[in-house]
Every structure is written in structure tokens, then in C-alpha cells.
Design an enzyme around this catalytic site. Sequence first.
Site, PDB file in Angstrom:
ATOM      1  N   GLU A 199       0.816  -1.216   0.000  1.00  0.00           N
ATOM      2  CA  GLU A 199       0.000   0.000   0.000  1.00  0.00           C
ATOM      3  C   GLU A 199       0.848   1.264   0.000  1.00  0.00           C
ATOM      4  O   GLU A 199       0.388   2.320  -0.403  1.00  0.00           O
ATOM      5  CB  GLU A 199      -0.928  -0.017   1.216  1.00  0.00           C
ATOM      6  CG  GLU A 199      -2.062   0.987   1.135  1.00  0.00           C
ATOM      7  CD  GLU A 199      -3.118   0.760   2.191  1.00  0.00           C
ATOM      8  OE1 GLU A 199      -3.570   1.762   2.768  1.00  0.00           O
ATOM      9  OE2 GLU A 199      -3.485  -0.397   2.435  1.00  0.00           O
ATOM     10  N   LYS A 200       2.097   1.129   0.447  1.00  0.00           N
ATOM     11  CA  LYS A 200       2.949   2.317   0.493  1.00  0.00           C
ATOM     12  C   LYS A 200       4.417   1.889   0.437  1.00  0.00           C
ATOM     13  O   LYS A 200       4.750   0.731   0.732  1.00  0.00           O
ATOM     14  CB  LYS A 200       2.649   3.156   1.741  1.00  0.00           C
ATOM     15  CG  LYS A 200       2.668   2.383   3.046  1.00  0.00           C
ATOM     16  CD  LYS A 200       2.280   3.259   4.220  1.00  0.00           C
ATOM     17  CE  LYS A 200       0.814   3.567   4.242  1.00  0.00           C
ATOM     18  NZ  LYS A 200      -0.033   2.411   4.634  1.00  0.00           N
ATOM     19  N   ASP A 237      -2.986  -3.105   3.321  1.00  0.00           N
ATOM     20  CA  ASP A 237      -3.222  -3.172   4.763  1.00  0.00           C
ATOM     21  C   ASP A 237      -4.303  -4.216   5.060  1.00  0.00           C
ATOM     22  O   ASP A 237      -5.216  -4.424   4.249  1.00  0.00           O
ATOM     23  CB  ASP A 237      -3.667  -1.805   5.289  1.00  0.00           C
ATOM     24  CG  ASP A 237      -2.487  -0.848   5.444  1.00  0.00           C
ATOM     25  OD1 ASP A 237      -1.338  -1.316   5.374  1.00  0.00           O
ATOM     26  OD2 ASP A 237      -2.717   0.367   5.635  1.00  0.00           O
ATOM     27  N   ASP A 255      -7.209  -4.735   6.097  1.00  0.00           N
ATOM     28  CA  ASP A 255      -8.560  -4.274   6.403  1.00  0.00           C
ATOM     29  C   ASP A 255      -9.334  -4.097   5.108  1.00  0.00           C
ATOM     30  O   ASP A 255      -8.836  -4.368   4.018  1.00  0.00           O
ATOM     31  CB  ASP A 255      -8.529  -2.972   7.218  1.00  0.00           C
ATOM     32  CG  ASP A 255      -7.792  -1.846   6.521  1.00  0.00           C
ATOM     33  OD1 ASP A 255      -7.540  -1.950   5.301  1.00  0.00           O
ATOM     34  OD2 ASP A 255      -7.449  -0.855   7.191  1.00  0.00           O
ATOM     35  N   TYR A 276      -0.118  -2.964  13.639  1.00  0.00           N
ATOM     36  CA  TYR A 276      -0.956  -2.209  12.702  1.00  0.00           C
ATOM     37  C   TYR A 276      -1.932  -1.302  13.448  1.00  0.00           C
ATOM     38  O   TYR A 276      -2.699  -1.773  14.294  1.00  0.00           O
ATOM     39  CB  TYR A 276      -1.712  -3.192  11.801  1.00  0.00           C
ATOM     40  CG  TYR A 276      -2.603  -2.528  10.798  1.00  0.00           C
ATOM     41  CD1 TYR A 276      -2.076  -1.750   9.780  1.00  0.00           C
ATOM     42  CD2 TYR A 276      -3.984  -2.682  10.870  1.00  0.00           C
ATOM     43  CE1 TYR A 276      -2.901  -1.144   8.848  1.00  0.00           C
ATOM     44  CE2 TYR A 276      -4.816  -2.085   9.950  1.00  0.00           C
ATOM     45  CZ  TYR A 276      -4.269  -1.314   8.936  1.00  0.00           C
ATOM     46  OH  TYR A 276      -5.092  -0.706   8.025  1.00  0.00           O
ATOM     47  N   ARG A 291      -4.610   0.775  12.421  1.00  0.00           N
ATOM     48  CA  ARG A 291      -6.017   0.985  12.060  1.00  0.00           C
ATOM     49  C   ARG A 291      -6.866  -0.233  12.399  1.00  0.00           C
ATOM     50  O   ARG A 291      -7.702  -0.669  11.610  1.00  0.00           O
ATOM     51  CB  ARG A 291      -6.134   1.335  10.576  1.00  0.00           C
ATOM     52  CG  ARG A 291      -5.545   2.683  10.225  1.00  0.00           C
ATOM     53  CD  ARG A 291      -5.545   2.912   8.722  1.00  0.00           C
ATOM     54  NE  ARG A 291      -5.110   4.247   8.357  1.00  0.00           N
ATOM     55  CZ  ARG A 291      -3.845   4.630   8.279  1.00  0.00           C
ATOM     56  NH1 ARG A 291      -2.885   3.754   8.548  1.00  0.00           N
ATOM     57  NH2 ARG A 291      -3.526   5.865   7.947  1.00  0.00           N
TER      58      ARG A 291
END
Length: 771
Positions: A7-8, A104, A106, A323, A325
Site C-alpha cells: 500500500e505504500k 493493509d 482491512d 498495525y 487501524r
Amino acid sequence: MRLFIAEKPSMAREISKCLPENKNIQKRNGYFIQGDDVVTWVVGHVLHQAEPGDYDNKYIRWRPQDLPIVPSEWKLLITDSSRQQFEVVKDLIGKADIIVNAGDPDREGQLLVDEVLYFVGNTKPVQRILLNALDEKSIKSALGDLRDNKDFYNLYQSALARARADWLIGMNLSRAYTLSERYKGHKVTLPIGRVKTPTLALVVRRERELADFKPVDYFTVKILYTHVNGTFWATWQPKDEQKGLDPDGRLINKKIAEELVQGLKASPSGIIKSVTKSKKKDPQRLPLSLSSLQVLAGKAYSYDPQTVLDTAQKLYEKKLTTYPRSDCEYLPPNQYDDRIAILGNLVQSGNEKLSDWAQGADRNIKSRAWNEKKITAHHAIIPTTVACNLNSLTQAERNIYFLISQAYIAQFYGEHVYEQTKIVVGQCDEEFVANGRVVIEDGWKALYKRQKSKTNADTDEPDLTDERGAESDSKKEAIEEADHLPSVKKNDGVQYTDSAIEAKQTKPPSRFTPSTLLQAMKEIHKFVKNEELKKQLKAVSGIGTEATRANIIDELISRGFMRTSGKKQVLSPTDTGYLLVDALPDELLYPDETAVWEERLALMSEGEDTLDSFLTDQIQFLRHLIDKLGFDKQVSRDQMMPNVVRTISSQNSKRPLDSTQEDVSKLPECPSCKKGRLQQRNGKFGAFLGCTNYPACRYTQPVNEVSQNAYTNIEVPEESKQYLCPRCKKGYFVKQAMRGRTTWLCSNRSACKTQCTDVDGMPSIYANQNK
């Protein structure tokens, strides 16, 4: 070639370091190479939803007859700022043999990568890696447990449903209610959000509760009783039929309290009617989810939710915590063995309290937090096995790491054990109750003992003054508890010794802060309008997600719908916030619908609901609200007020409208309908004041000043006495010739300046009422 799509960049770098080839990492433009593995990233949403104008040019112009806008096929467009990275990812997908979704763990992380794979038409096998932490041990463990990405298809569908529902609500209802208000003369733009709008409404309703709040004085009666083994205070429990009680059972008549005390003095003997003793245990507080961390940090350090999220993200990227979130407060049992390393690191952390607590932890305790059945894609936020020197962190990072570590260490302290005693005394046919609590074992609450309040929010010592921990609010007794009660038994005699009549006053509800508003979003079942939904929605994790709630609150503030004030960042609505809420129906203001949608999204992620069914219901909901605005009855409005549509269509449809928002609330109230406001307009004969509730109300009045002697009370002819002034209710409308036109003035000119135009020989107010 195996391709990981993270994601990044920071996550991509850490994955590449832990790949099994163990060769030198080669960095390229937009990706890393490690042997036969390549790791790239998507930098958030490299794709975005198309605007209505991208589907059809006619939608660039805002028109009621086009609503609702529902795409037959949904389009995604490449984000300009991410185009270069998108081309890198697309090229690598074409070369790969197998792909690993490393978003991530989620709903949103699943969507970010999957939407790219669907967009480019990928047909190659896809696996899924779930990374709850970026330390080497966690990554290597996750690499050894790759899943089939198909197992997460339902999660992707849920994320897609959320994105499309937000588009449908935002694009259609923002247009609908903006057009409706502008037709009324309000030069505003009303951005409607599925979650933002009910969140703002919580703040507006709370502010109005405060404005309408009237404190109630009431009295409590306490009696000091003497027993052979000691004395204790007991509180009077009035019967339901007791005179002098308000609807909430509070005594509001002091004389009754005084008469009660006099009667007790006259007959001072009482008897113990019952004694109840029970040994109770409070289990260890659970480790922290993002929401619970944000609420705790808001209380301890006055940090706003976004600061907490940003800080937790930095700790995660430094591999010090897991993590951030996460919406989960439980831990997988397979990580129980990590406690030895984590607690050992906390002993050496450089923080005296963490060190002492970690040393005193019982490593053999296994709290309720270790529960595999409660784990979803991620687990609670905890320290990793990477050693942390707190002195190397910023103040905010130290504070957030402290709270995360404190909650983790609490899992290795015993349950809080106490004995609760309830004594009921009977005297003069009345009952008096005393409650007592004796702590047997502090257990985990030793870590949350009352500490001195700090004046500076940035401190290593959090102000956590509730000794009963995070779950105490719902457990507080209505009657105050004593630390110790004498040993008594049923039928023992007691004697009245003293009394106290305490004058109290009901307190207004507290204004929200960003932290408590976030907590309200999570516990949204407490604020629904439909009482039958409360139980159903209690199991739902609120509105918004762990990752979006802080951003939603920030956006409401930055866009001028709410403001913060004071050290505690107390929230209050702005005039624009009031205007937005007042323009919308309950279906958008109360969280009932949104909370039900969140429940359906959760069911969809488990395969128990479908995307098509969900969106069908969303479209039906849209049609219902748009029909209520009655655009179909106002076909001629575009011709009647072309400036409204022309002004809106002239805006750049690629960004939210940002026209000057007029504070309509400061305009004078329409004396006819009492709903609209008088706003200046330009007509065939020049400027005039017209009601913003037009065409439902056609009241107008001149802008120009009345004649010099107009402020002298006017003699009322008999025929005018049928036209009572609705504003002052003392004068009557009297016909006057002014500058070539007939105007009706209130005869009570010294106190009332109301005037209106002539319609068919009568004041326009009365003419409108007779239509």
C-alpha cells in the site's frame, strides 16, 4: 516472477528485506527487486471514482430532473498524481507469474490493490499476505502463511459497496439539497456525506440541548446510623408514589425532606432489613483498538483523534507497535509466547513506570484477550518484539507508546477483586440504602491508579483519574459507595444519629470533544432515533471505520461546519453547520440508516449480503429523499430562476462547490410563514425583500425607507381592524400610498416596523393565507 503489491513504499521496503532469497535488494523506479521477487506499491488510491460529468456531459450542469444519477457501469479513472506509479504497477503485473496483495489488513487495504487488479484485467493467480506489524519476525511469519486472495472477495465487495454508496449519497443528495436551498434564495452549497452528516448532527443537537437546558434543583436525604459495630451513612430511597418527585424520581420539594428528617428524629430506631454481600471481579481491560486508543489519549493528553492515528502510524513504521487501524481489541493465542520478549523490552524501555510494571507482571497469566474467535483480519495494537528506547521518540510518540504498552502489561496482572456490600435500613416505613466496596486485590487496576492531573497535555504522566478503568461508566452505582461499612446482619437495630439534606442541581450534557465525538460514532446505537434499533445496532461497530473517523471529524472542522475551542478542543457547530442540519430530513441527520448500512457492510464481508442488493436499496433510499423535495412539482423553476442552475454549472465539477455561504440565520424572519427569511432580490420594479421559502410563501415588502412620519402611530380605520399585525399583535395593517404604490403598514409604528405589499386590495400576508 512473484509480485508483491503493497500500500505504500515503507511497507514495500520492509517486505523486500524479509524475502527468502536474502540477496542484495535492488531499488528501481517504483519497486524493489529481491531475487525472483519484486515488491511495488500503489501509494493509496491510484484510481478514483469518475465524476457524474465523466459519464455524460449533461451532468456537468446541476439539474433536478437528472436526479438520481446512477451509473449503469461504474467507472474508475487513474489519479493524475499517481499515473506514473500506476504505469509501473501495470507493467509489473503484466510480467508477473503470481501476484501477492500486500495491502493493509482491512477493508480499504483489500480494495486498494484489488481495484487495480480488476482495472487492468488481471487473470493471474493472486495470494494475500496479512501484515499486522512490520518487524522482521511478524513479516516472516506472514510470508509463511500466505492465503488465497479469493478468500477475501467478500471483503473486497464490502469495500466496493461502501465506496459506491458514498458516491451515490454524496453526488446526488449534495446536488438535490443544494438546488432546493438555492431555489429558496440561500446562496449555499450543502455537501452531504453518508457518515459526515449524521456526525455533524450529533454536535448540533448537543448544542441545542445545552441551549434549551434548564437546571433542576433537587434534594437528597442522607442519614447517619449508629450500630454497635460502627456508624455509616445511608441514602433515602423515596417510593414511586412519594409526593414532591419530578418525573425522573428526584425530590424537588425541600420541605418534604425537612419533614422526613423531623419524623426520623422523633422515632430514631431503625432496623437492618437486608444485608447483601457479593464478591466481584473485573477482568483485565482489553488491549487497545484504534478507537479505544484515540479516546484514551484524548482523555490523558488532550490529543485529537487524527494526531493519535498519525502518531500510531509512525510507531508502526518504526516497527515498534502493530498495525494501527485496527478495530479489534483481542490477540491471537499464537502470539502469547512473544510476551517474554515484549515484557523484557519494556523493562529496559527507559520509562520508570513501564519498567516497574513489566518487572511485576505475572507471565503465567493468560487474560481473556487471547481469543482466536475474536480475531478478524487484524488484532489489537500492542508493542512488537522490537526493543524501544523511549528517549529516541518524540513526546507524542512516547505518550502513545506508553498507553499501548500499559494496556498490554495489564494482561499479565490479575483480575481486580472486590467485595460489594449493600445494607438496607428500614425506619418510619421508609428505606435507606448504604453501599460499600472493599478492594481485596488491586490486580490490573494497580496500573491505572488515580494520578495527579497535569496542566500540560504533553507529559509522560497521563491523567487517567478513573480507578475503575475503561469500562466503569456503565457500572457506576446510583448511590455513592463507602470504602468501609461496619459488620451488620439482618434484623440488627440501628439508631438515627445525624442527617444531611444536600441541595443538588442537574447538570447539562457535556459538549463533544474530538475524542468523545469519535467514541459517539463508535457507540452510535446510543444516539439512534428508532428505539427498536438500539439492540440490533449495539453489535455494530458504529458509523465510519477505525481509519476514517478521525478524518471525518477533521474535515467537518476544516470545512467550517464545526469549530474547536479551549484546551480540551470542545466542539461547537458554526452557522454553516446549523444551516446544513436545518436543511436536511431526519433520514440523513439521525444515524439509524447509516448504522444499518454499516451492519450490512459487515455482513457482506462475511458473505451474508450482496453488493447488488445493497446498492438497490441505496438507490431506493435516494429516490425517496429526492421525491420528498418535490422537484417534479416545480418544473418551471429552471425558467423562473435560471441563475441558480447557471451558477452551479459554472463551477468546476471536478471539485466540491465552494461558493460564498451566506449566513441566512441572521436575516429577518418572514412575518408570514415564520419559516423563511427576508432576503433582498431584484425584480421588475427594482429591489425588494422576498421570503426565502418562495414559492410556498410569496410574501414581499419594499426595501426603500418609509416616509418621515411613518414612525408615528397610524389611526386605524374600522375596515383595517380585520388585519391584525402577526408580528406585534397590537397594531393593525393600514393601507398607505407610498411612491406611487400601495403598501400596508402596521399602525403600531413606534414599536413595530412591519409592512407588506398590497395583493388584491388586502395585505399580502392575508392574501397568501386566503389562497
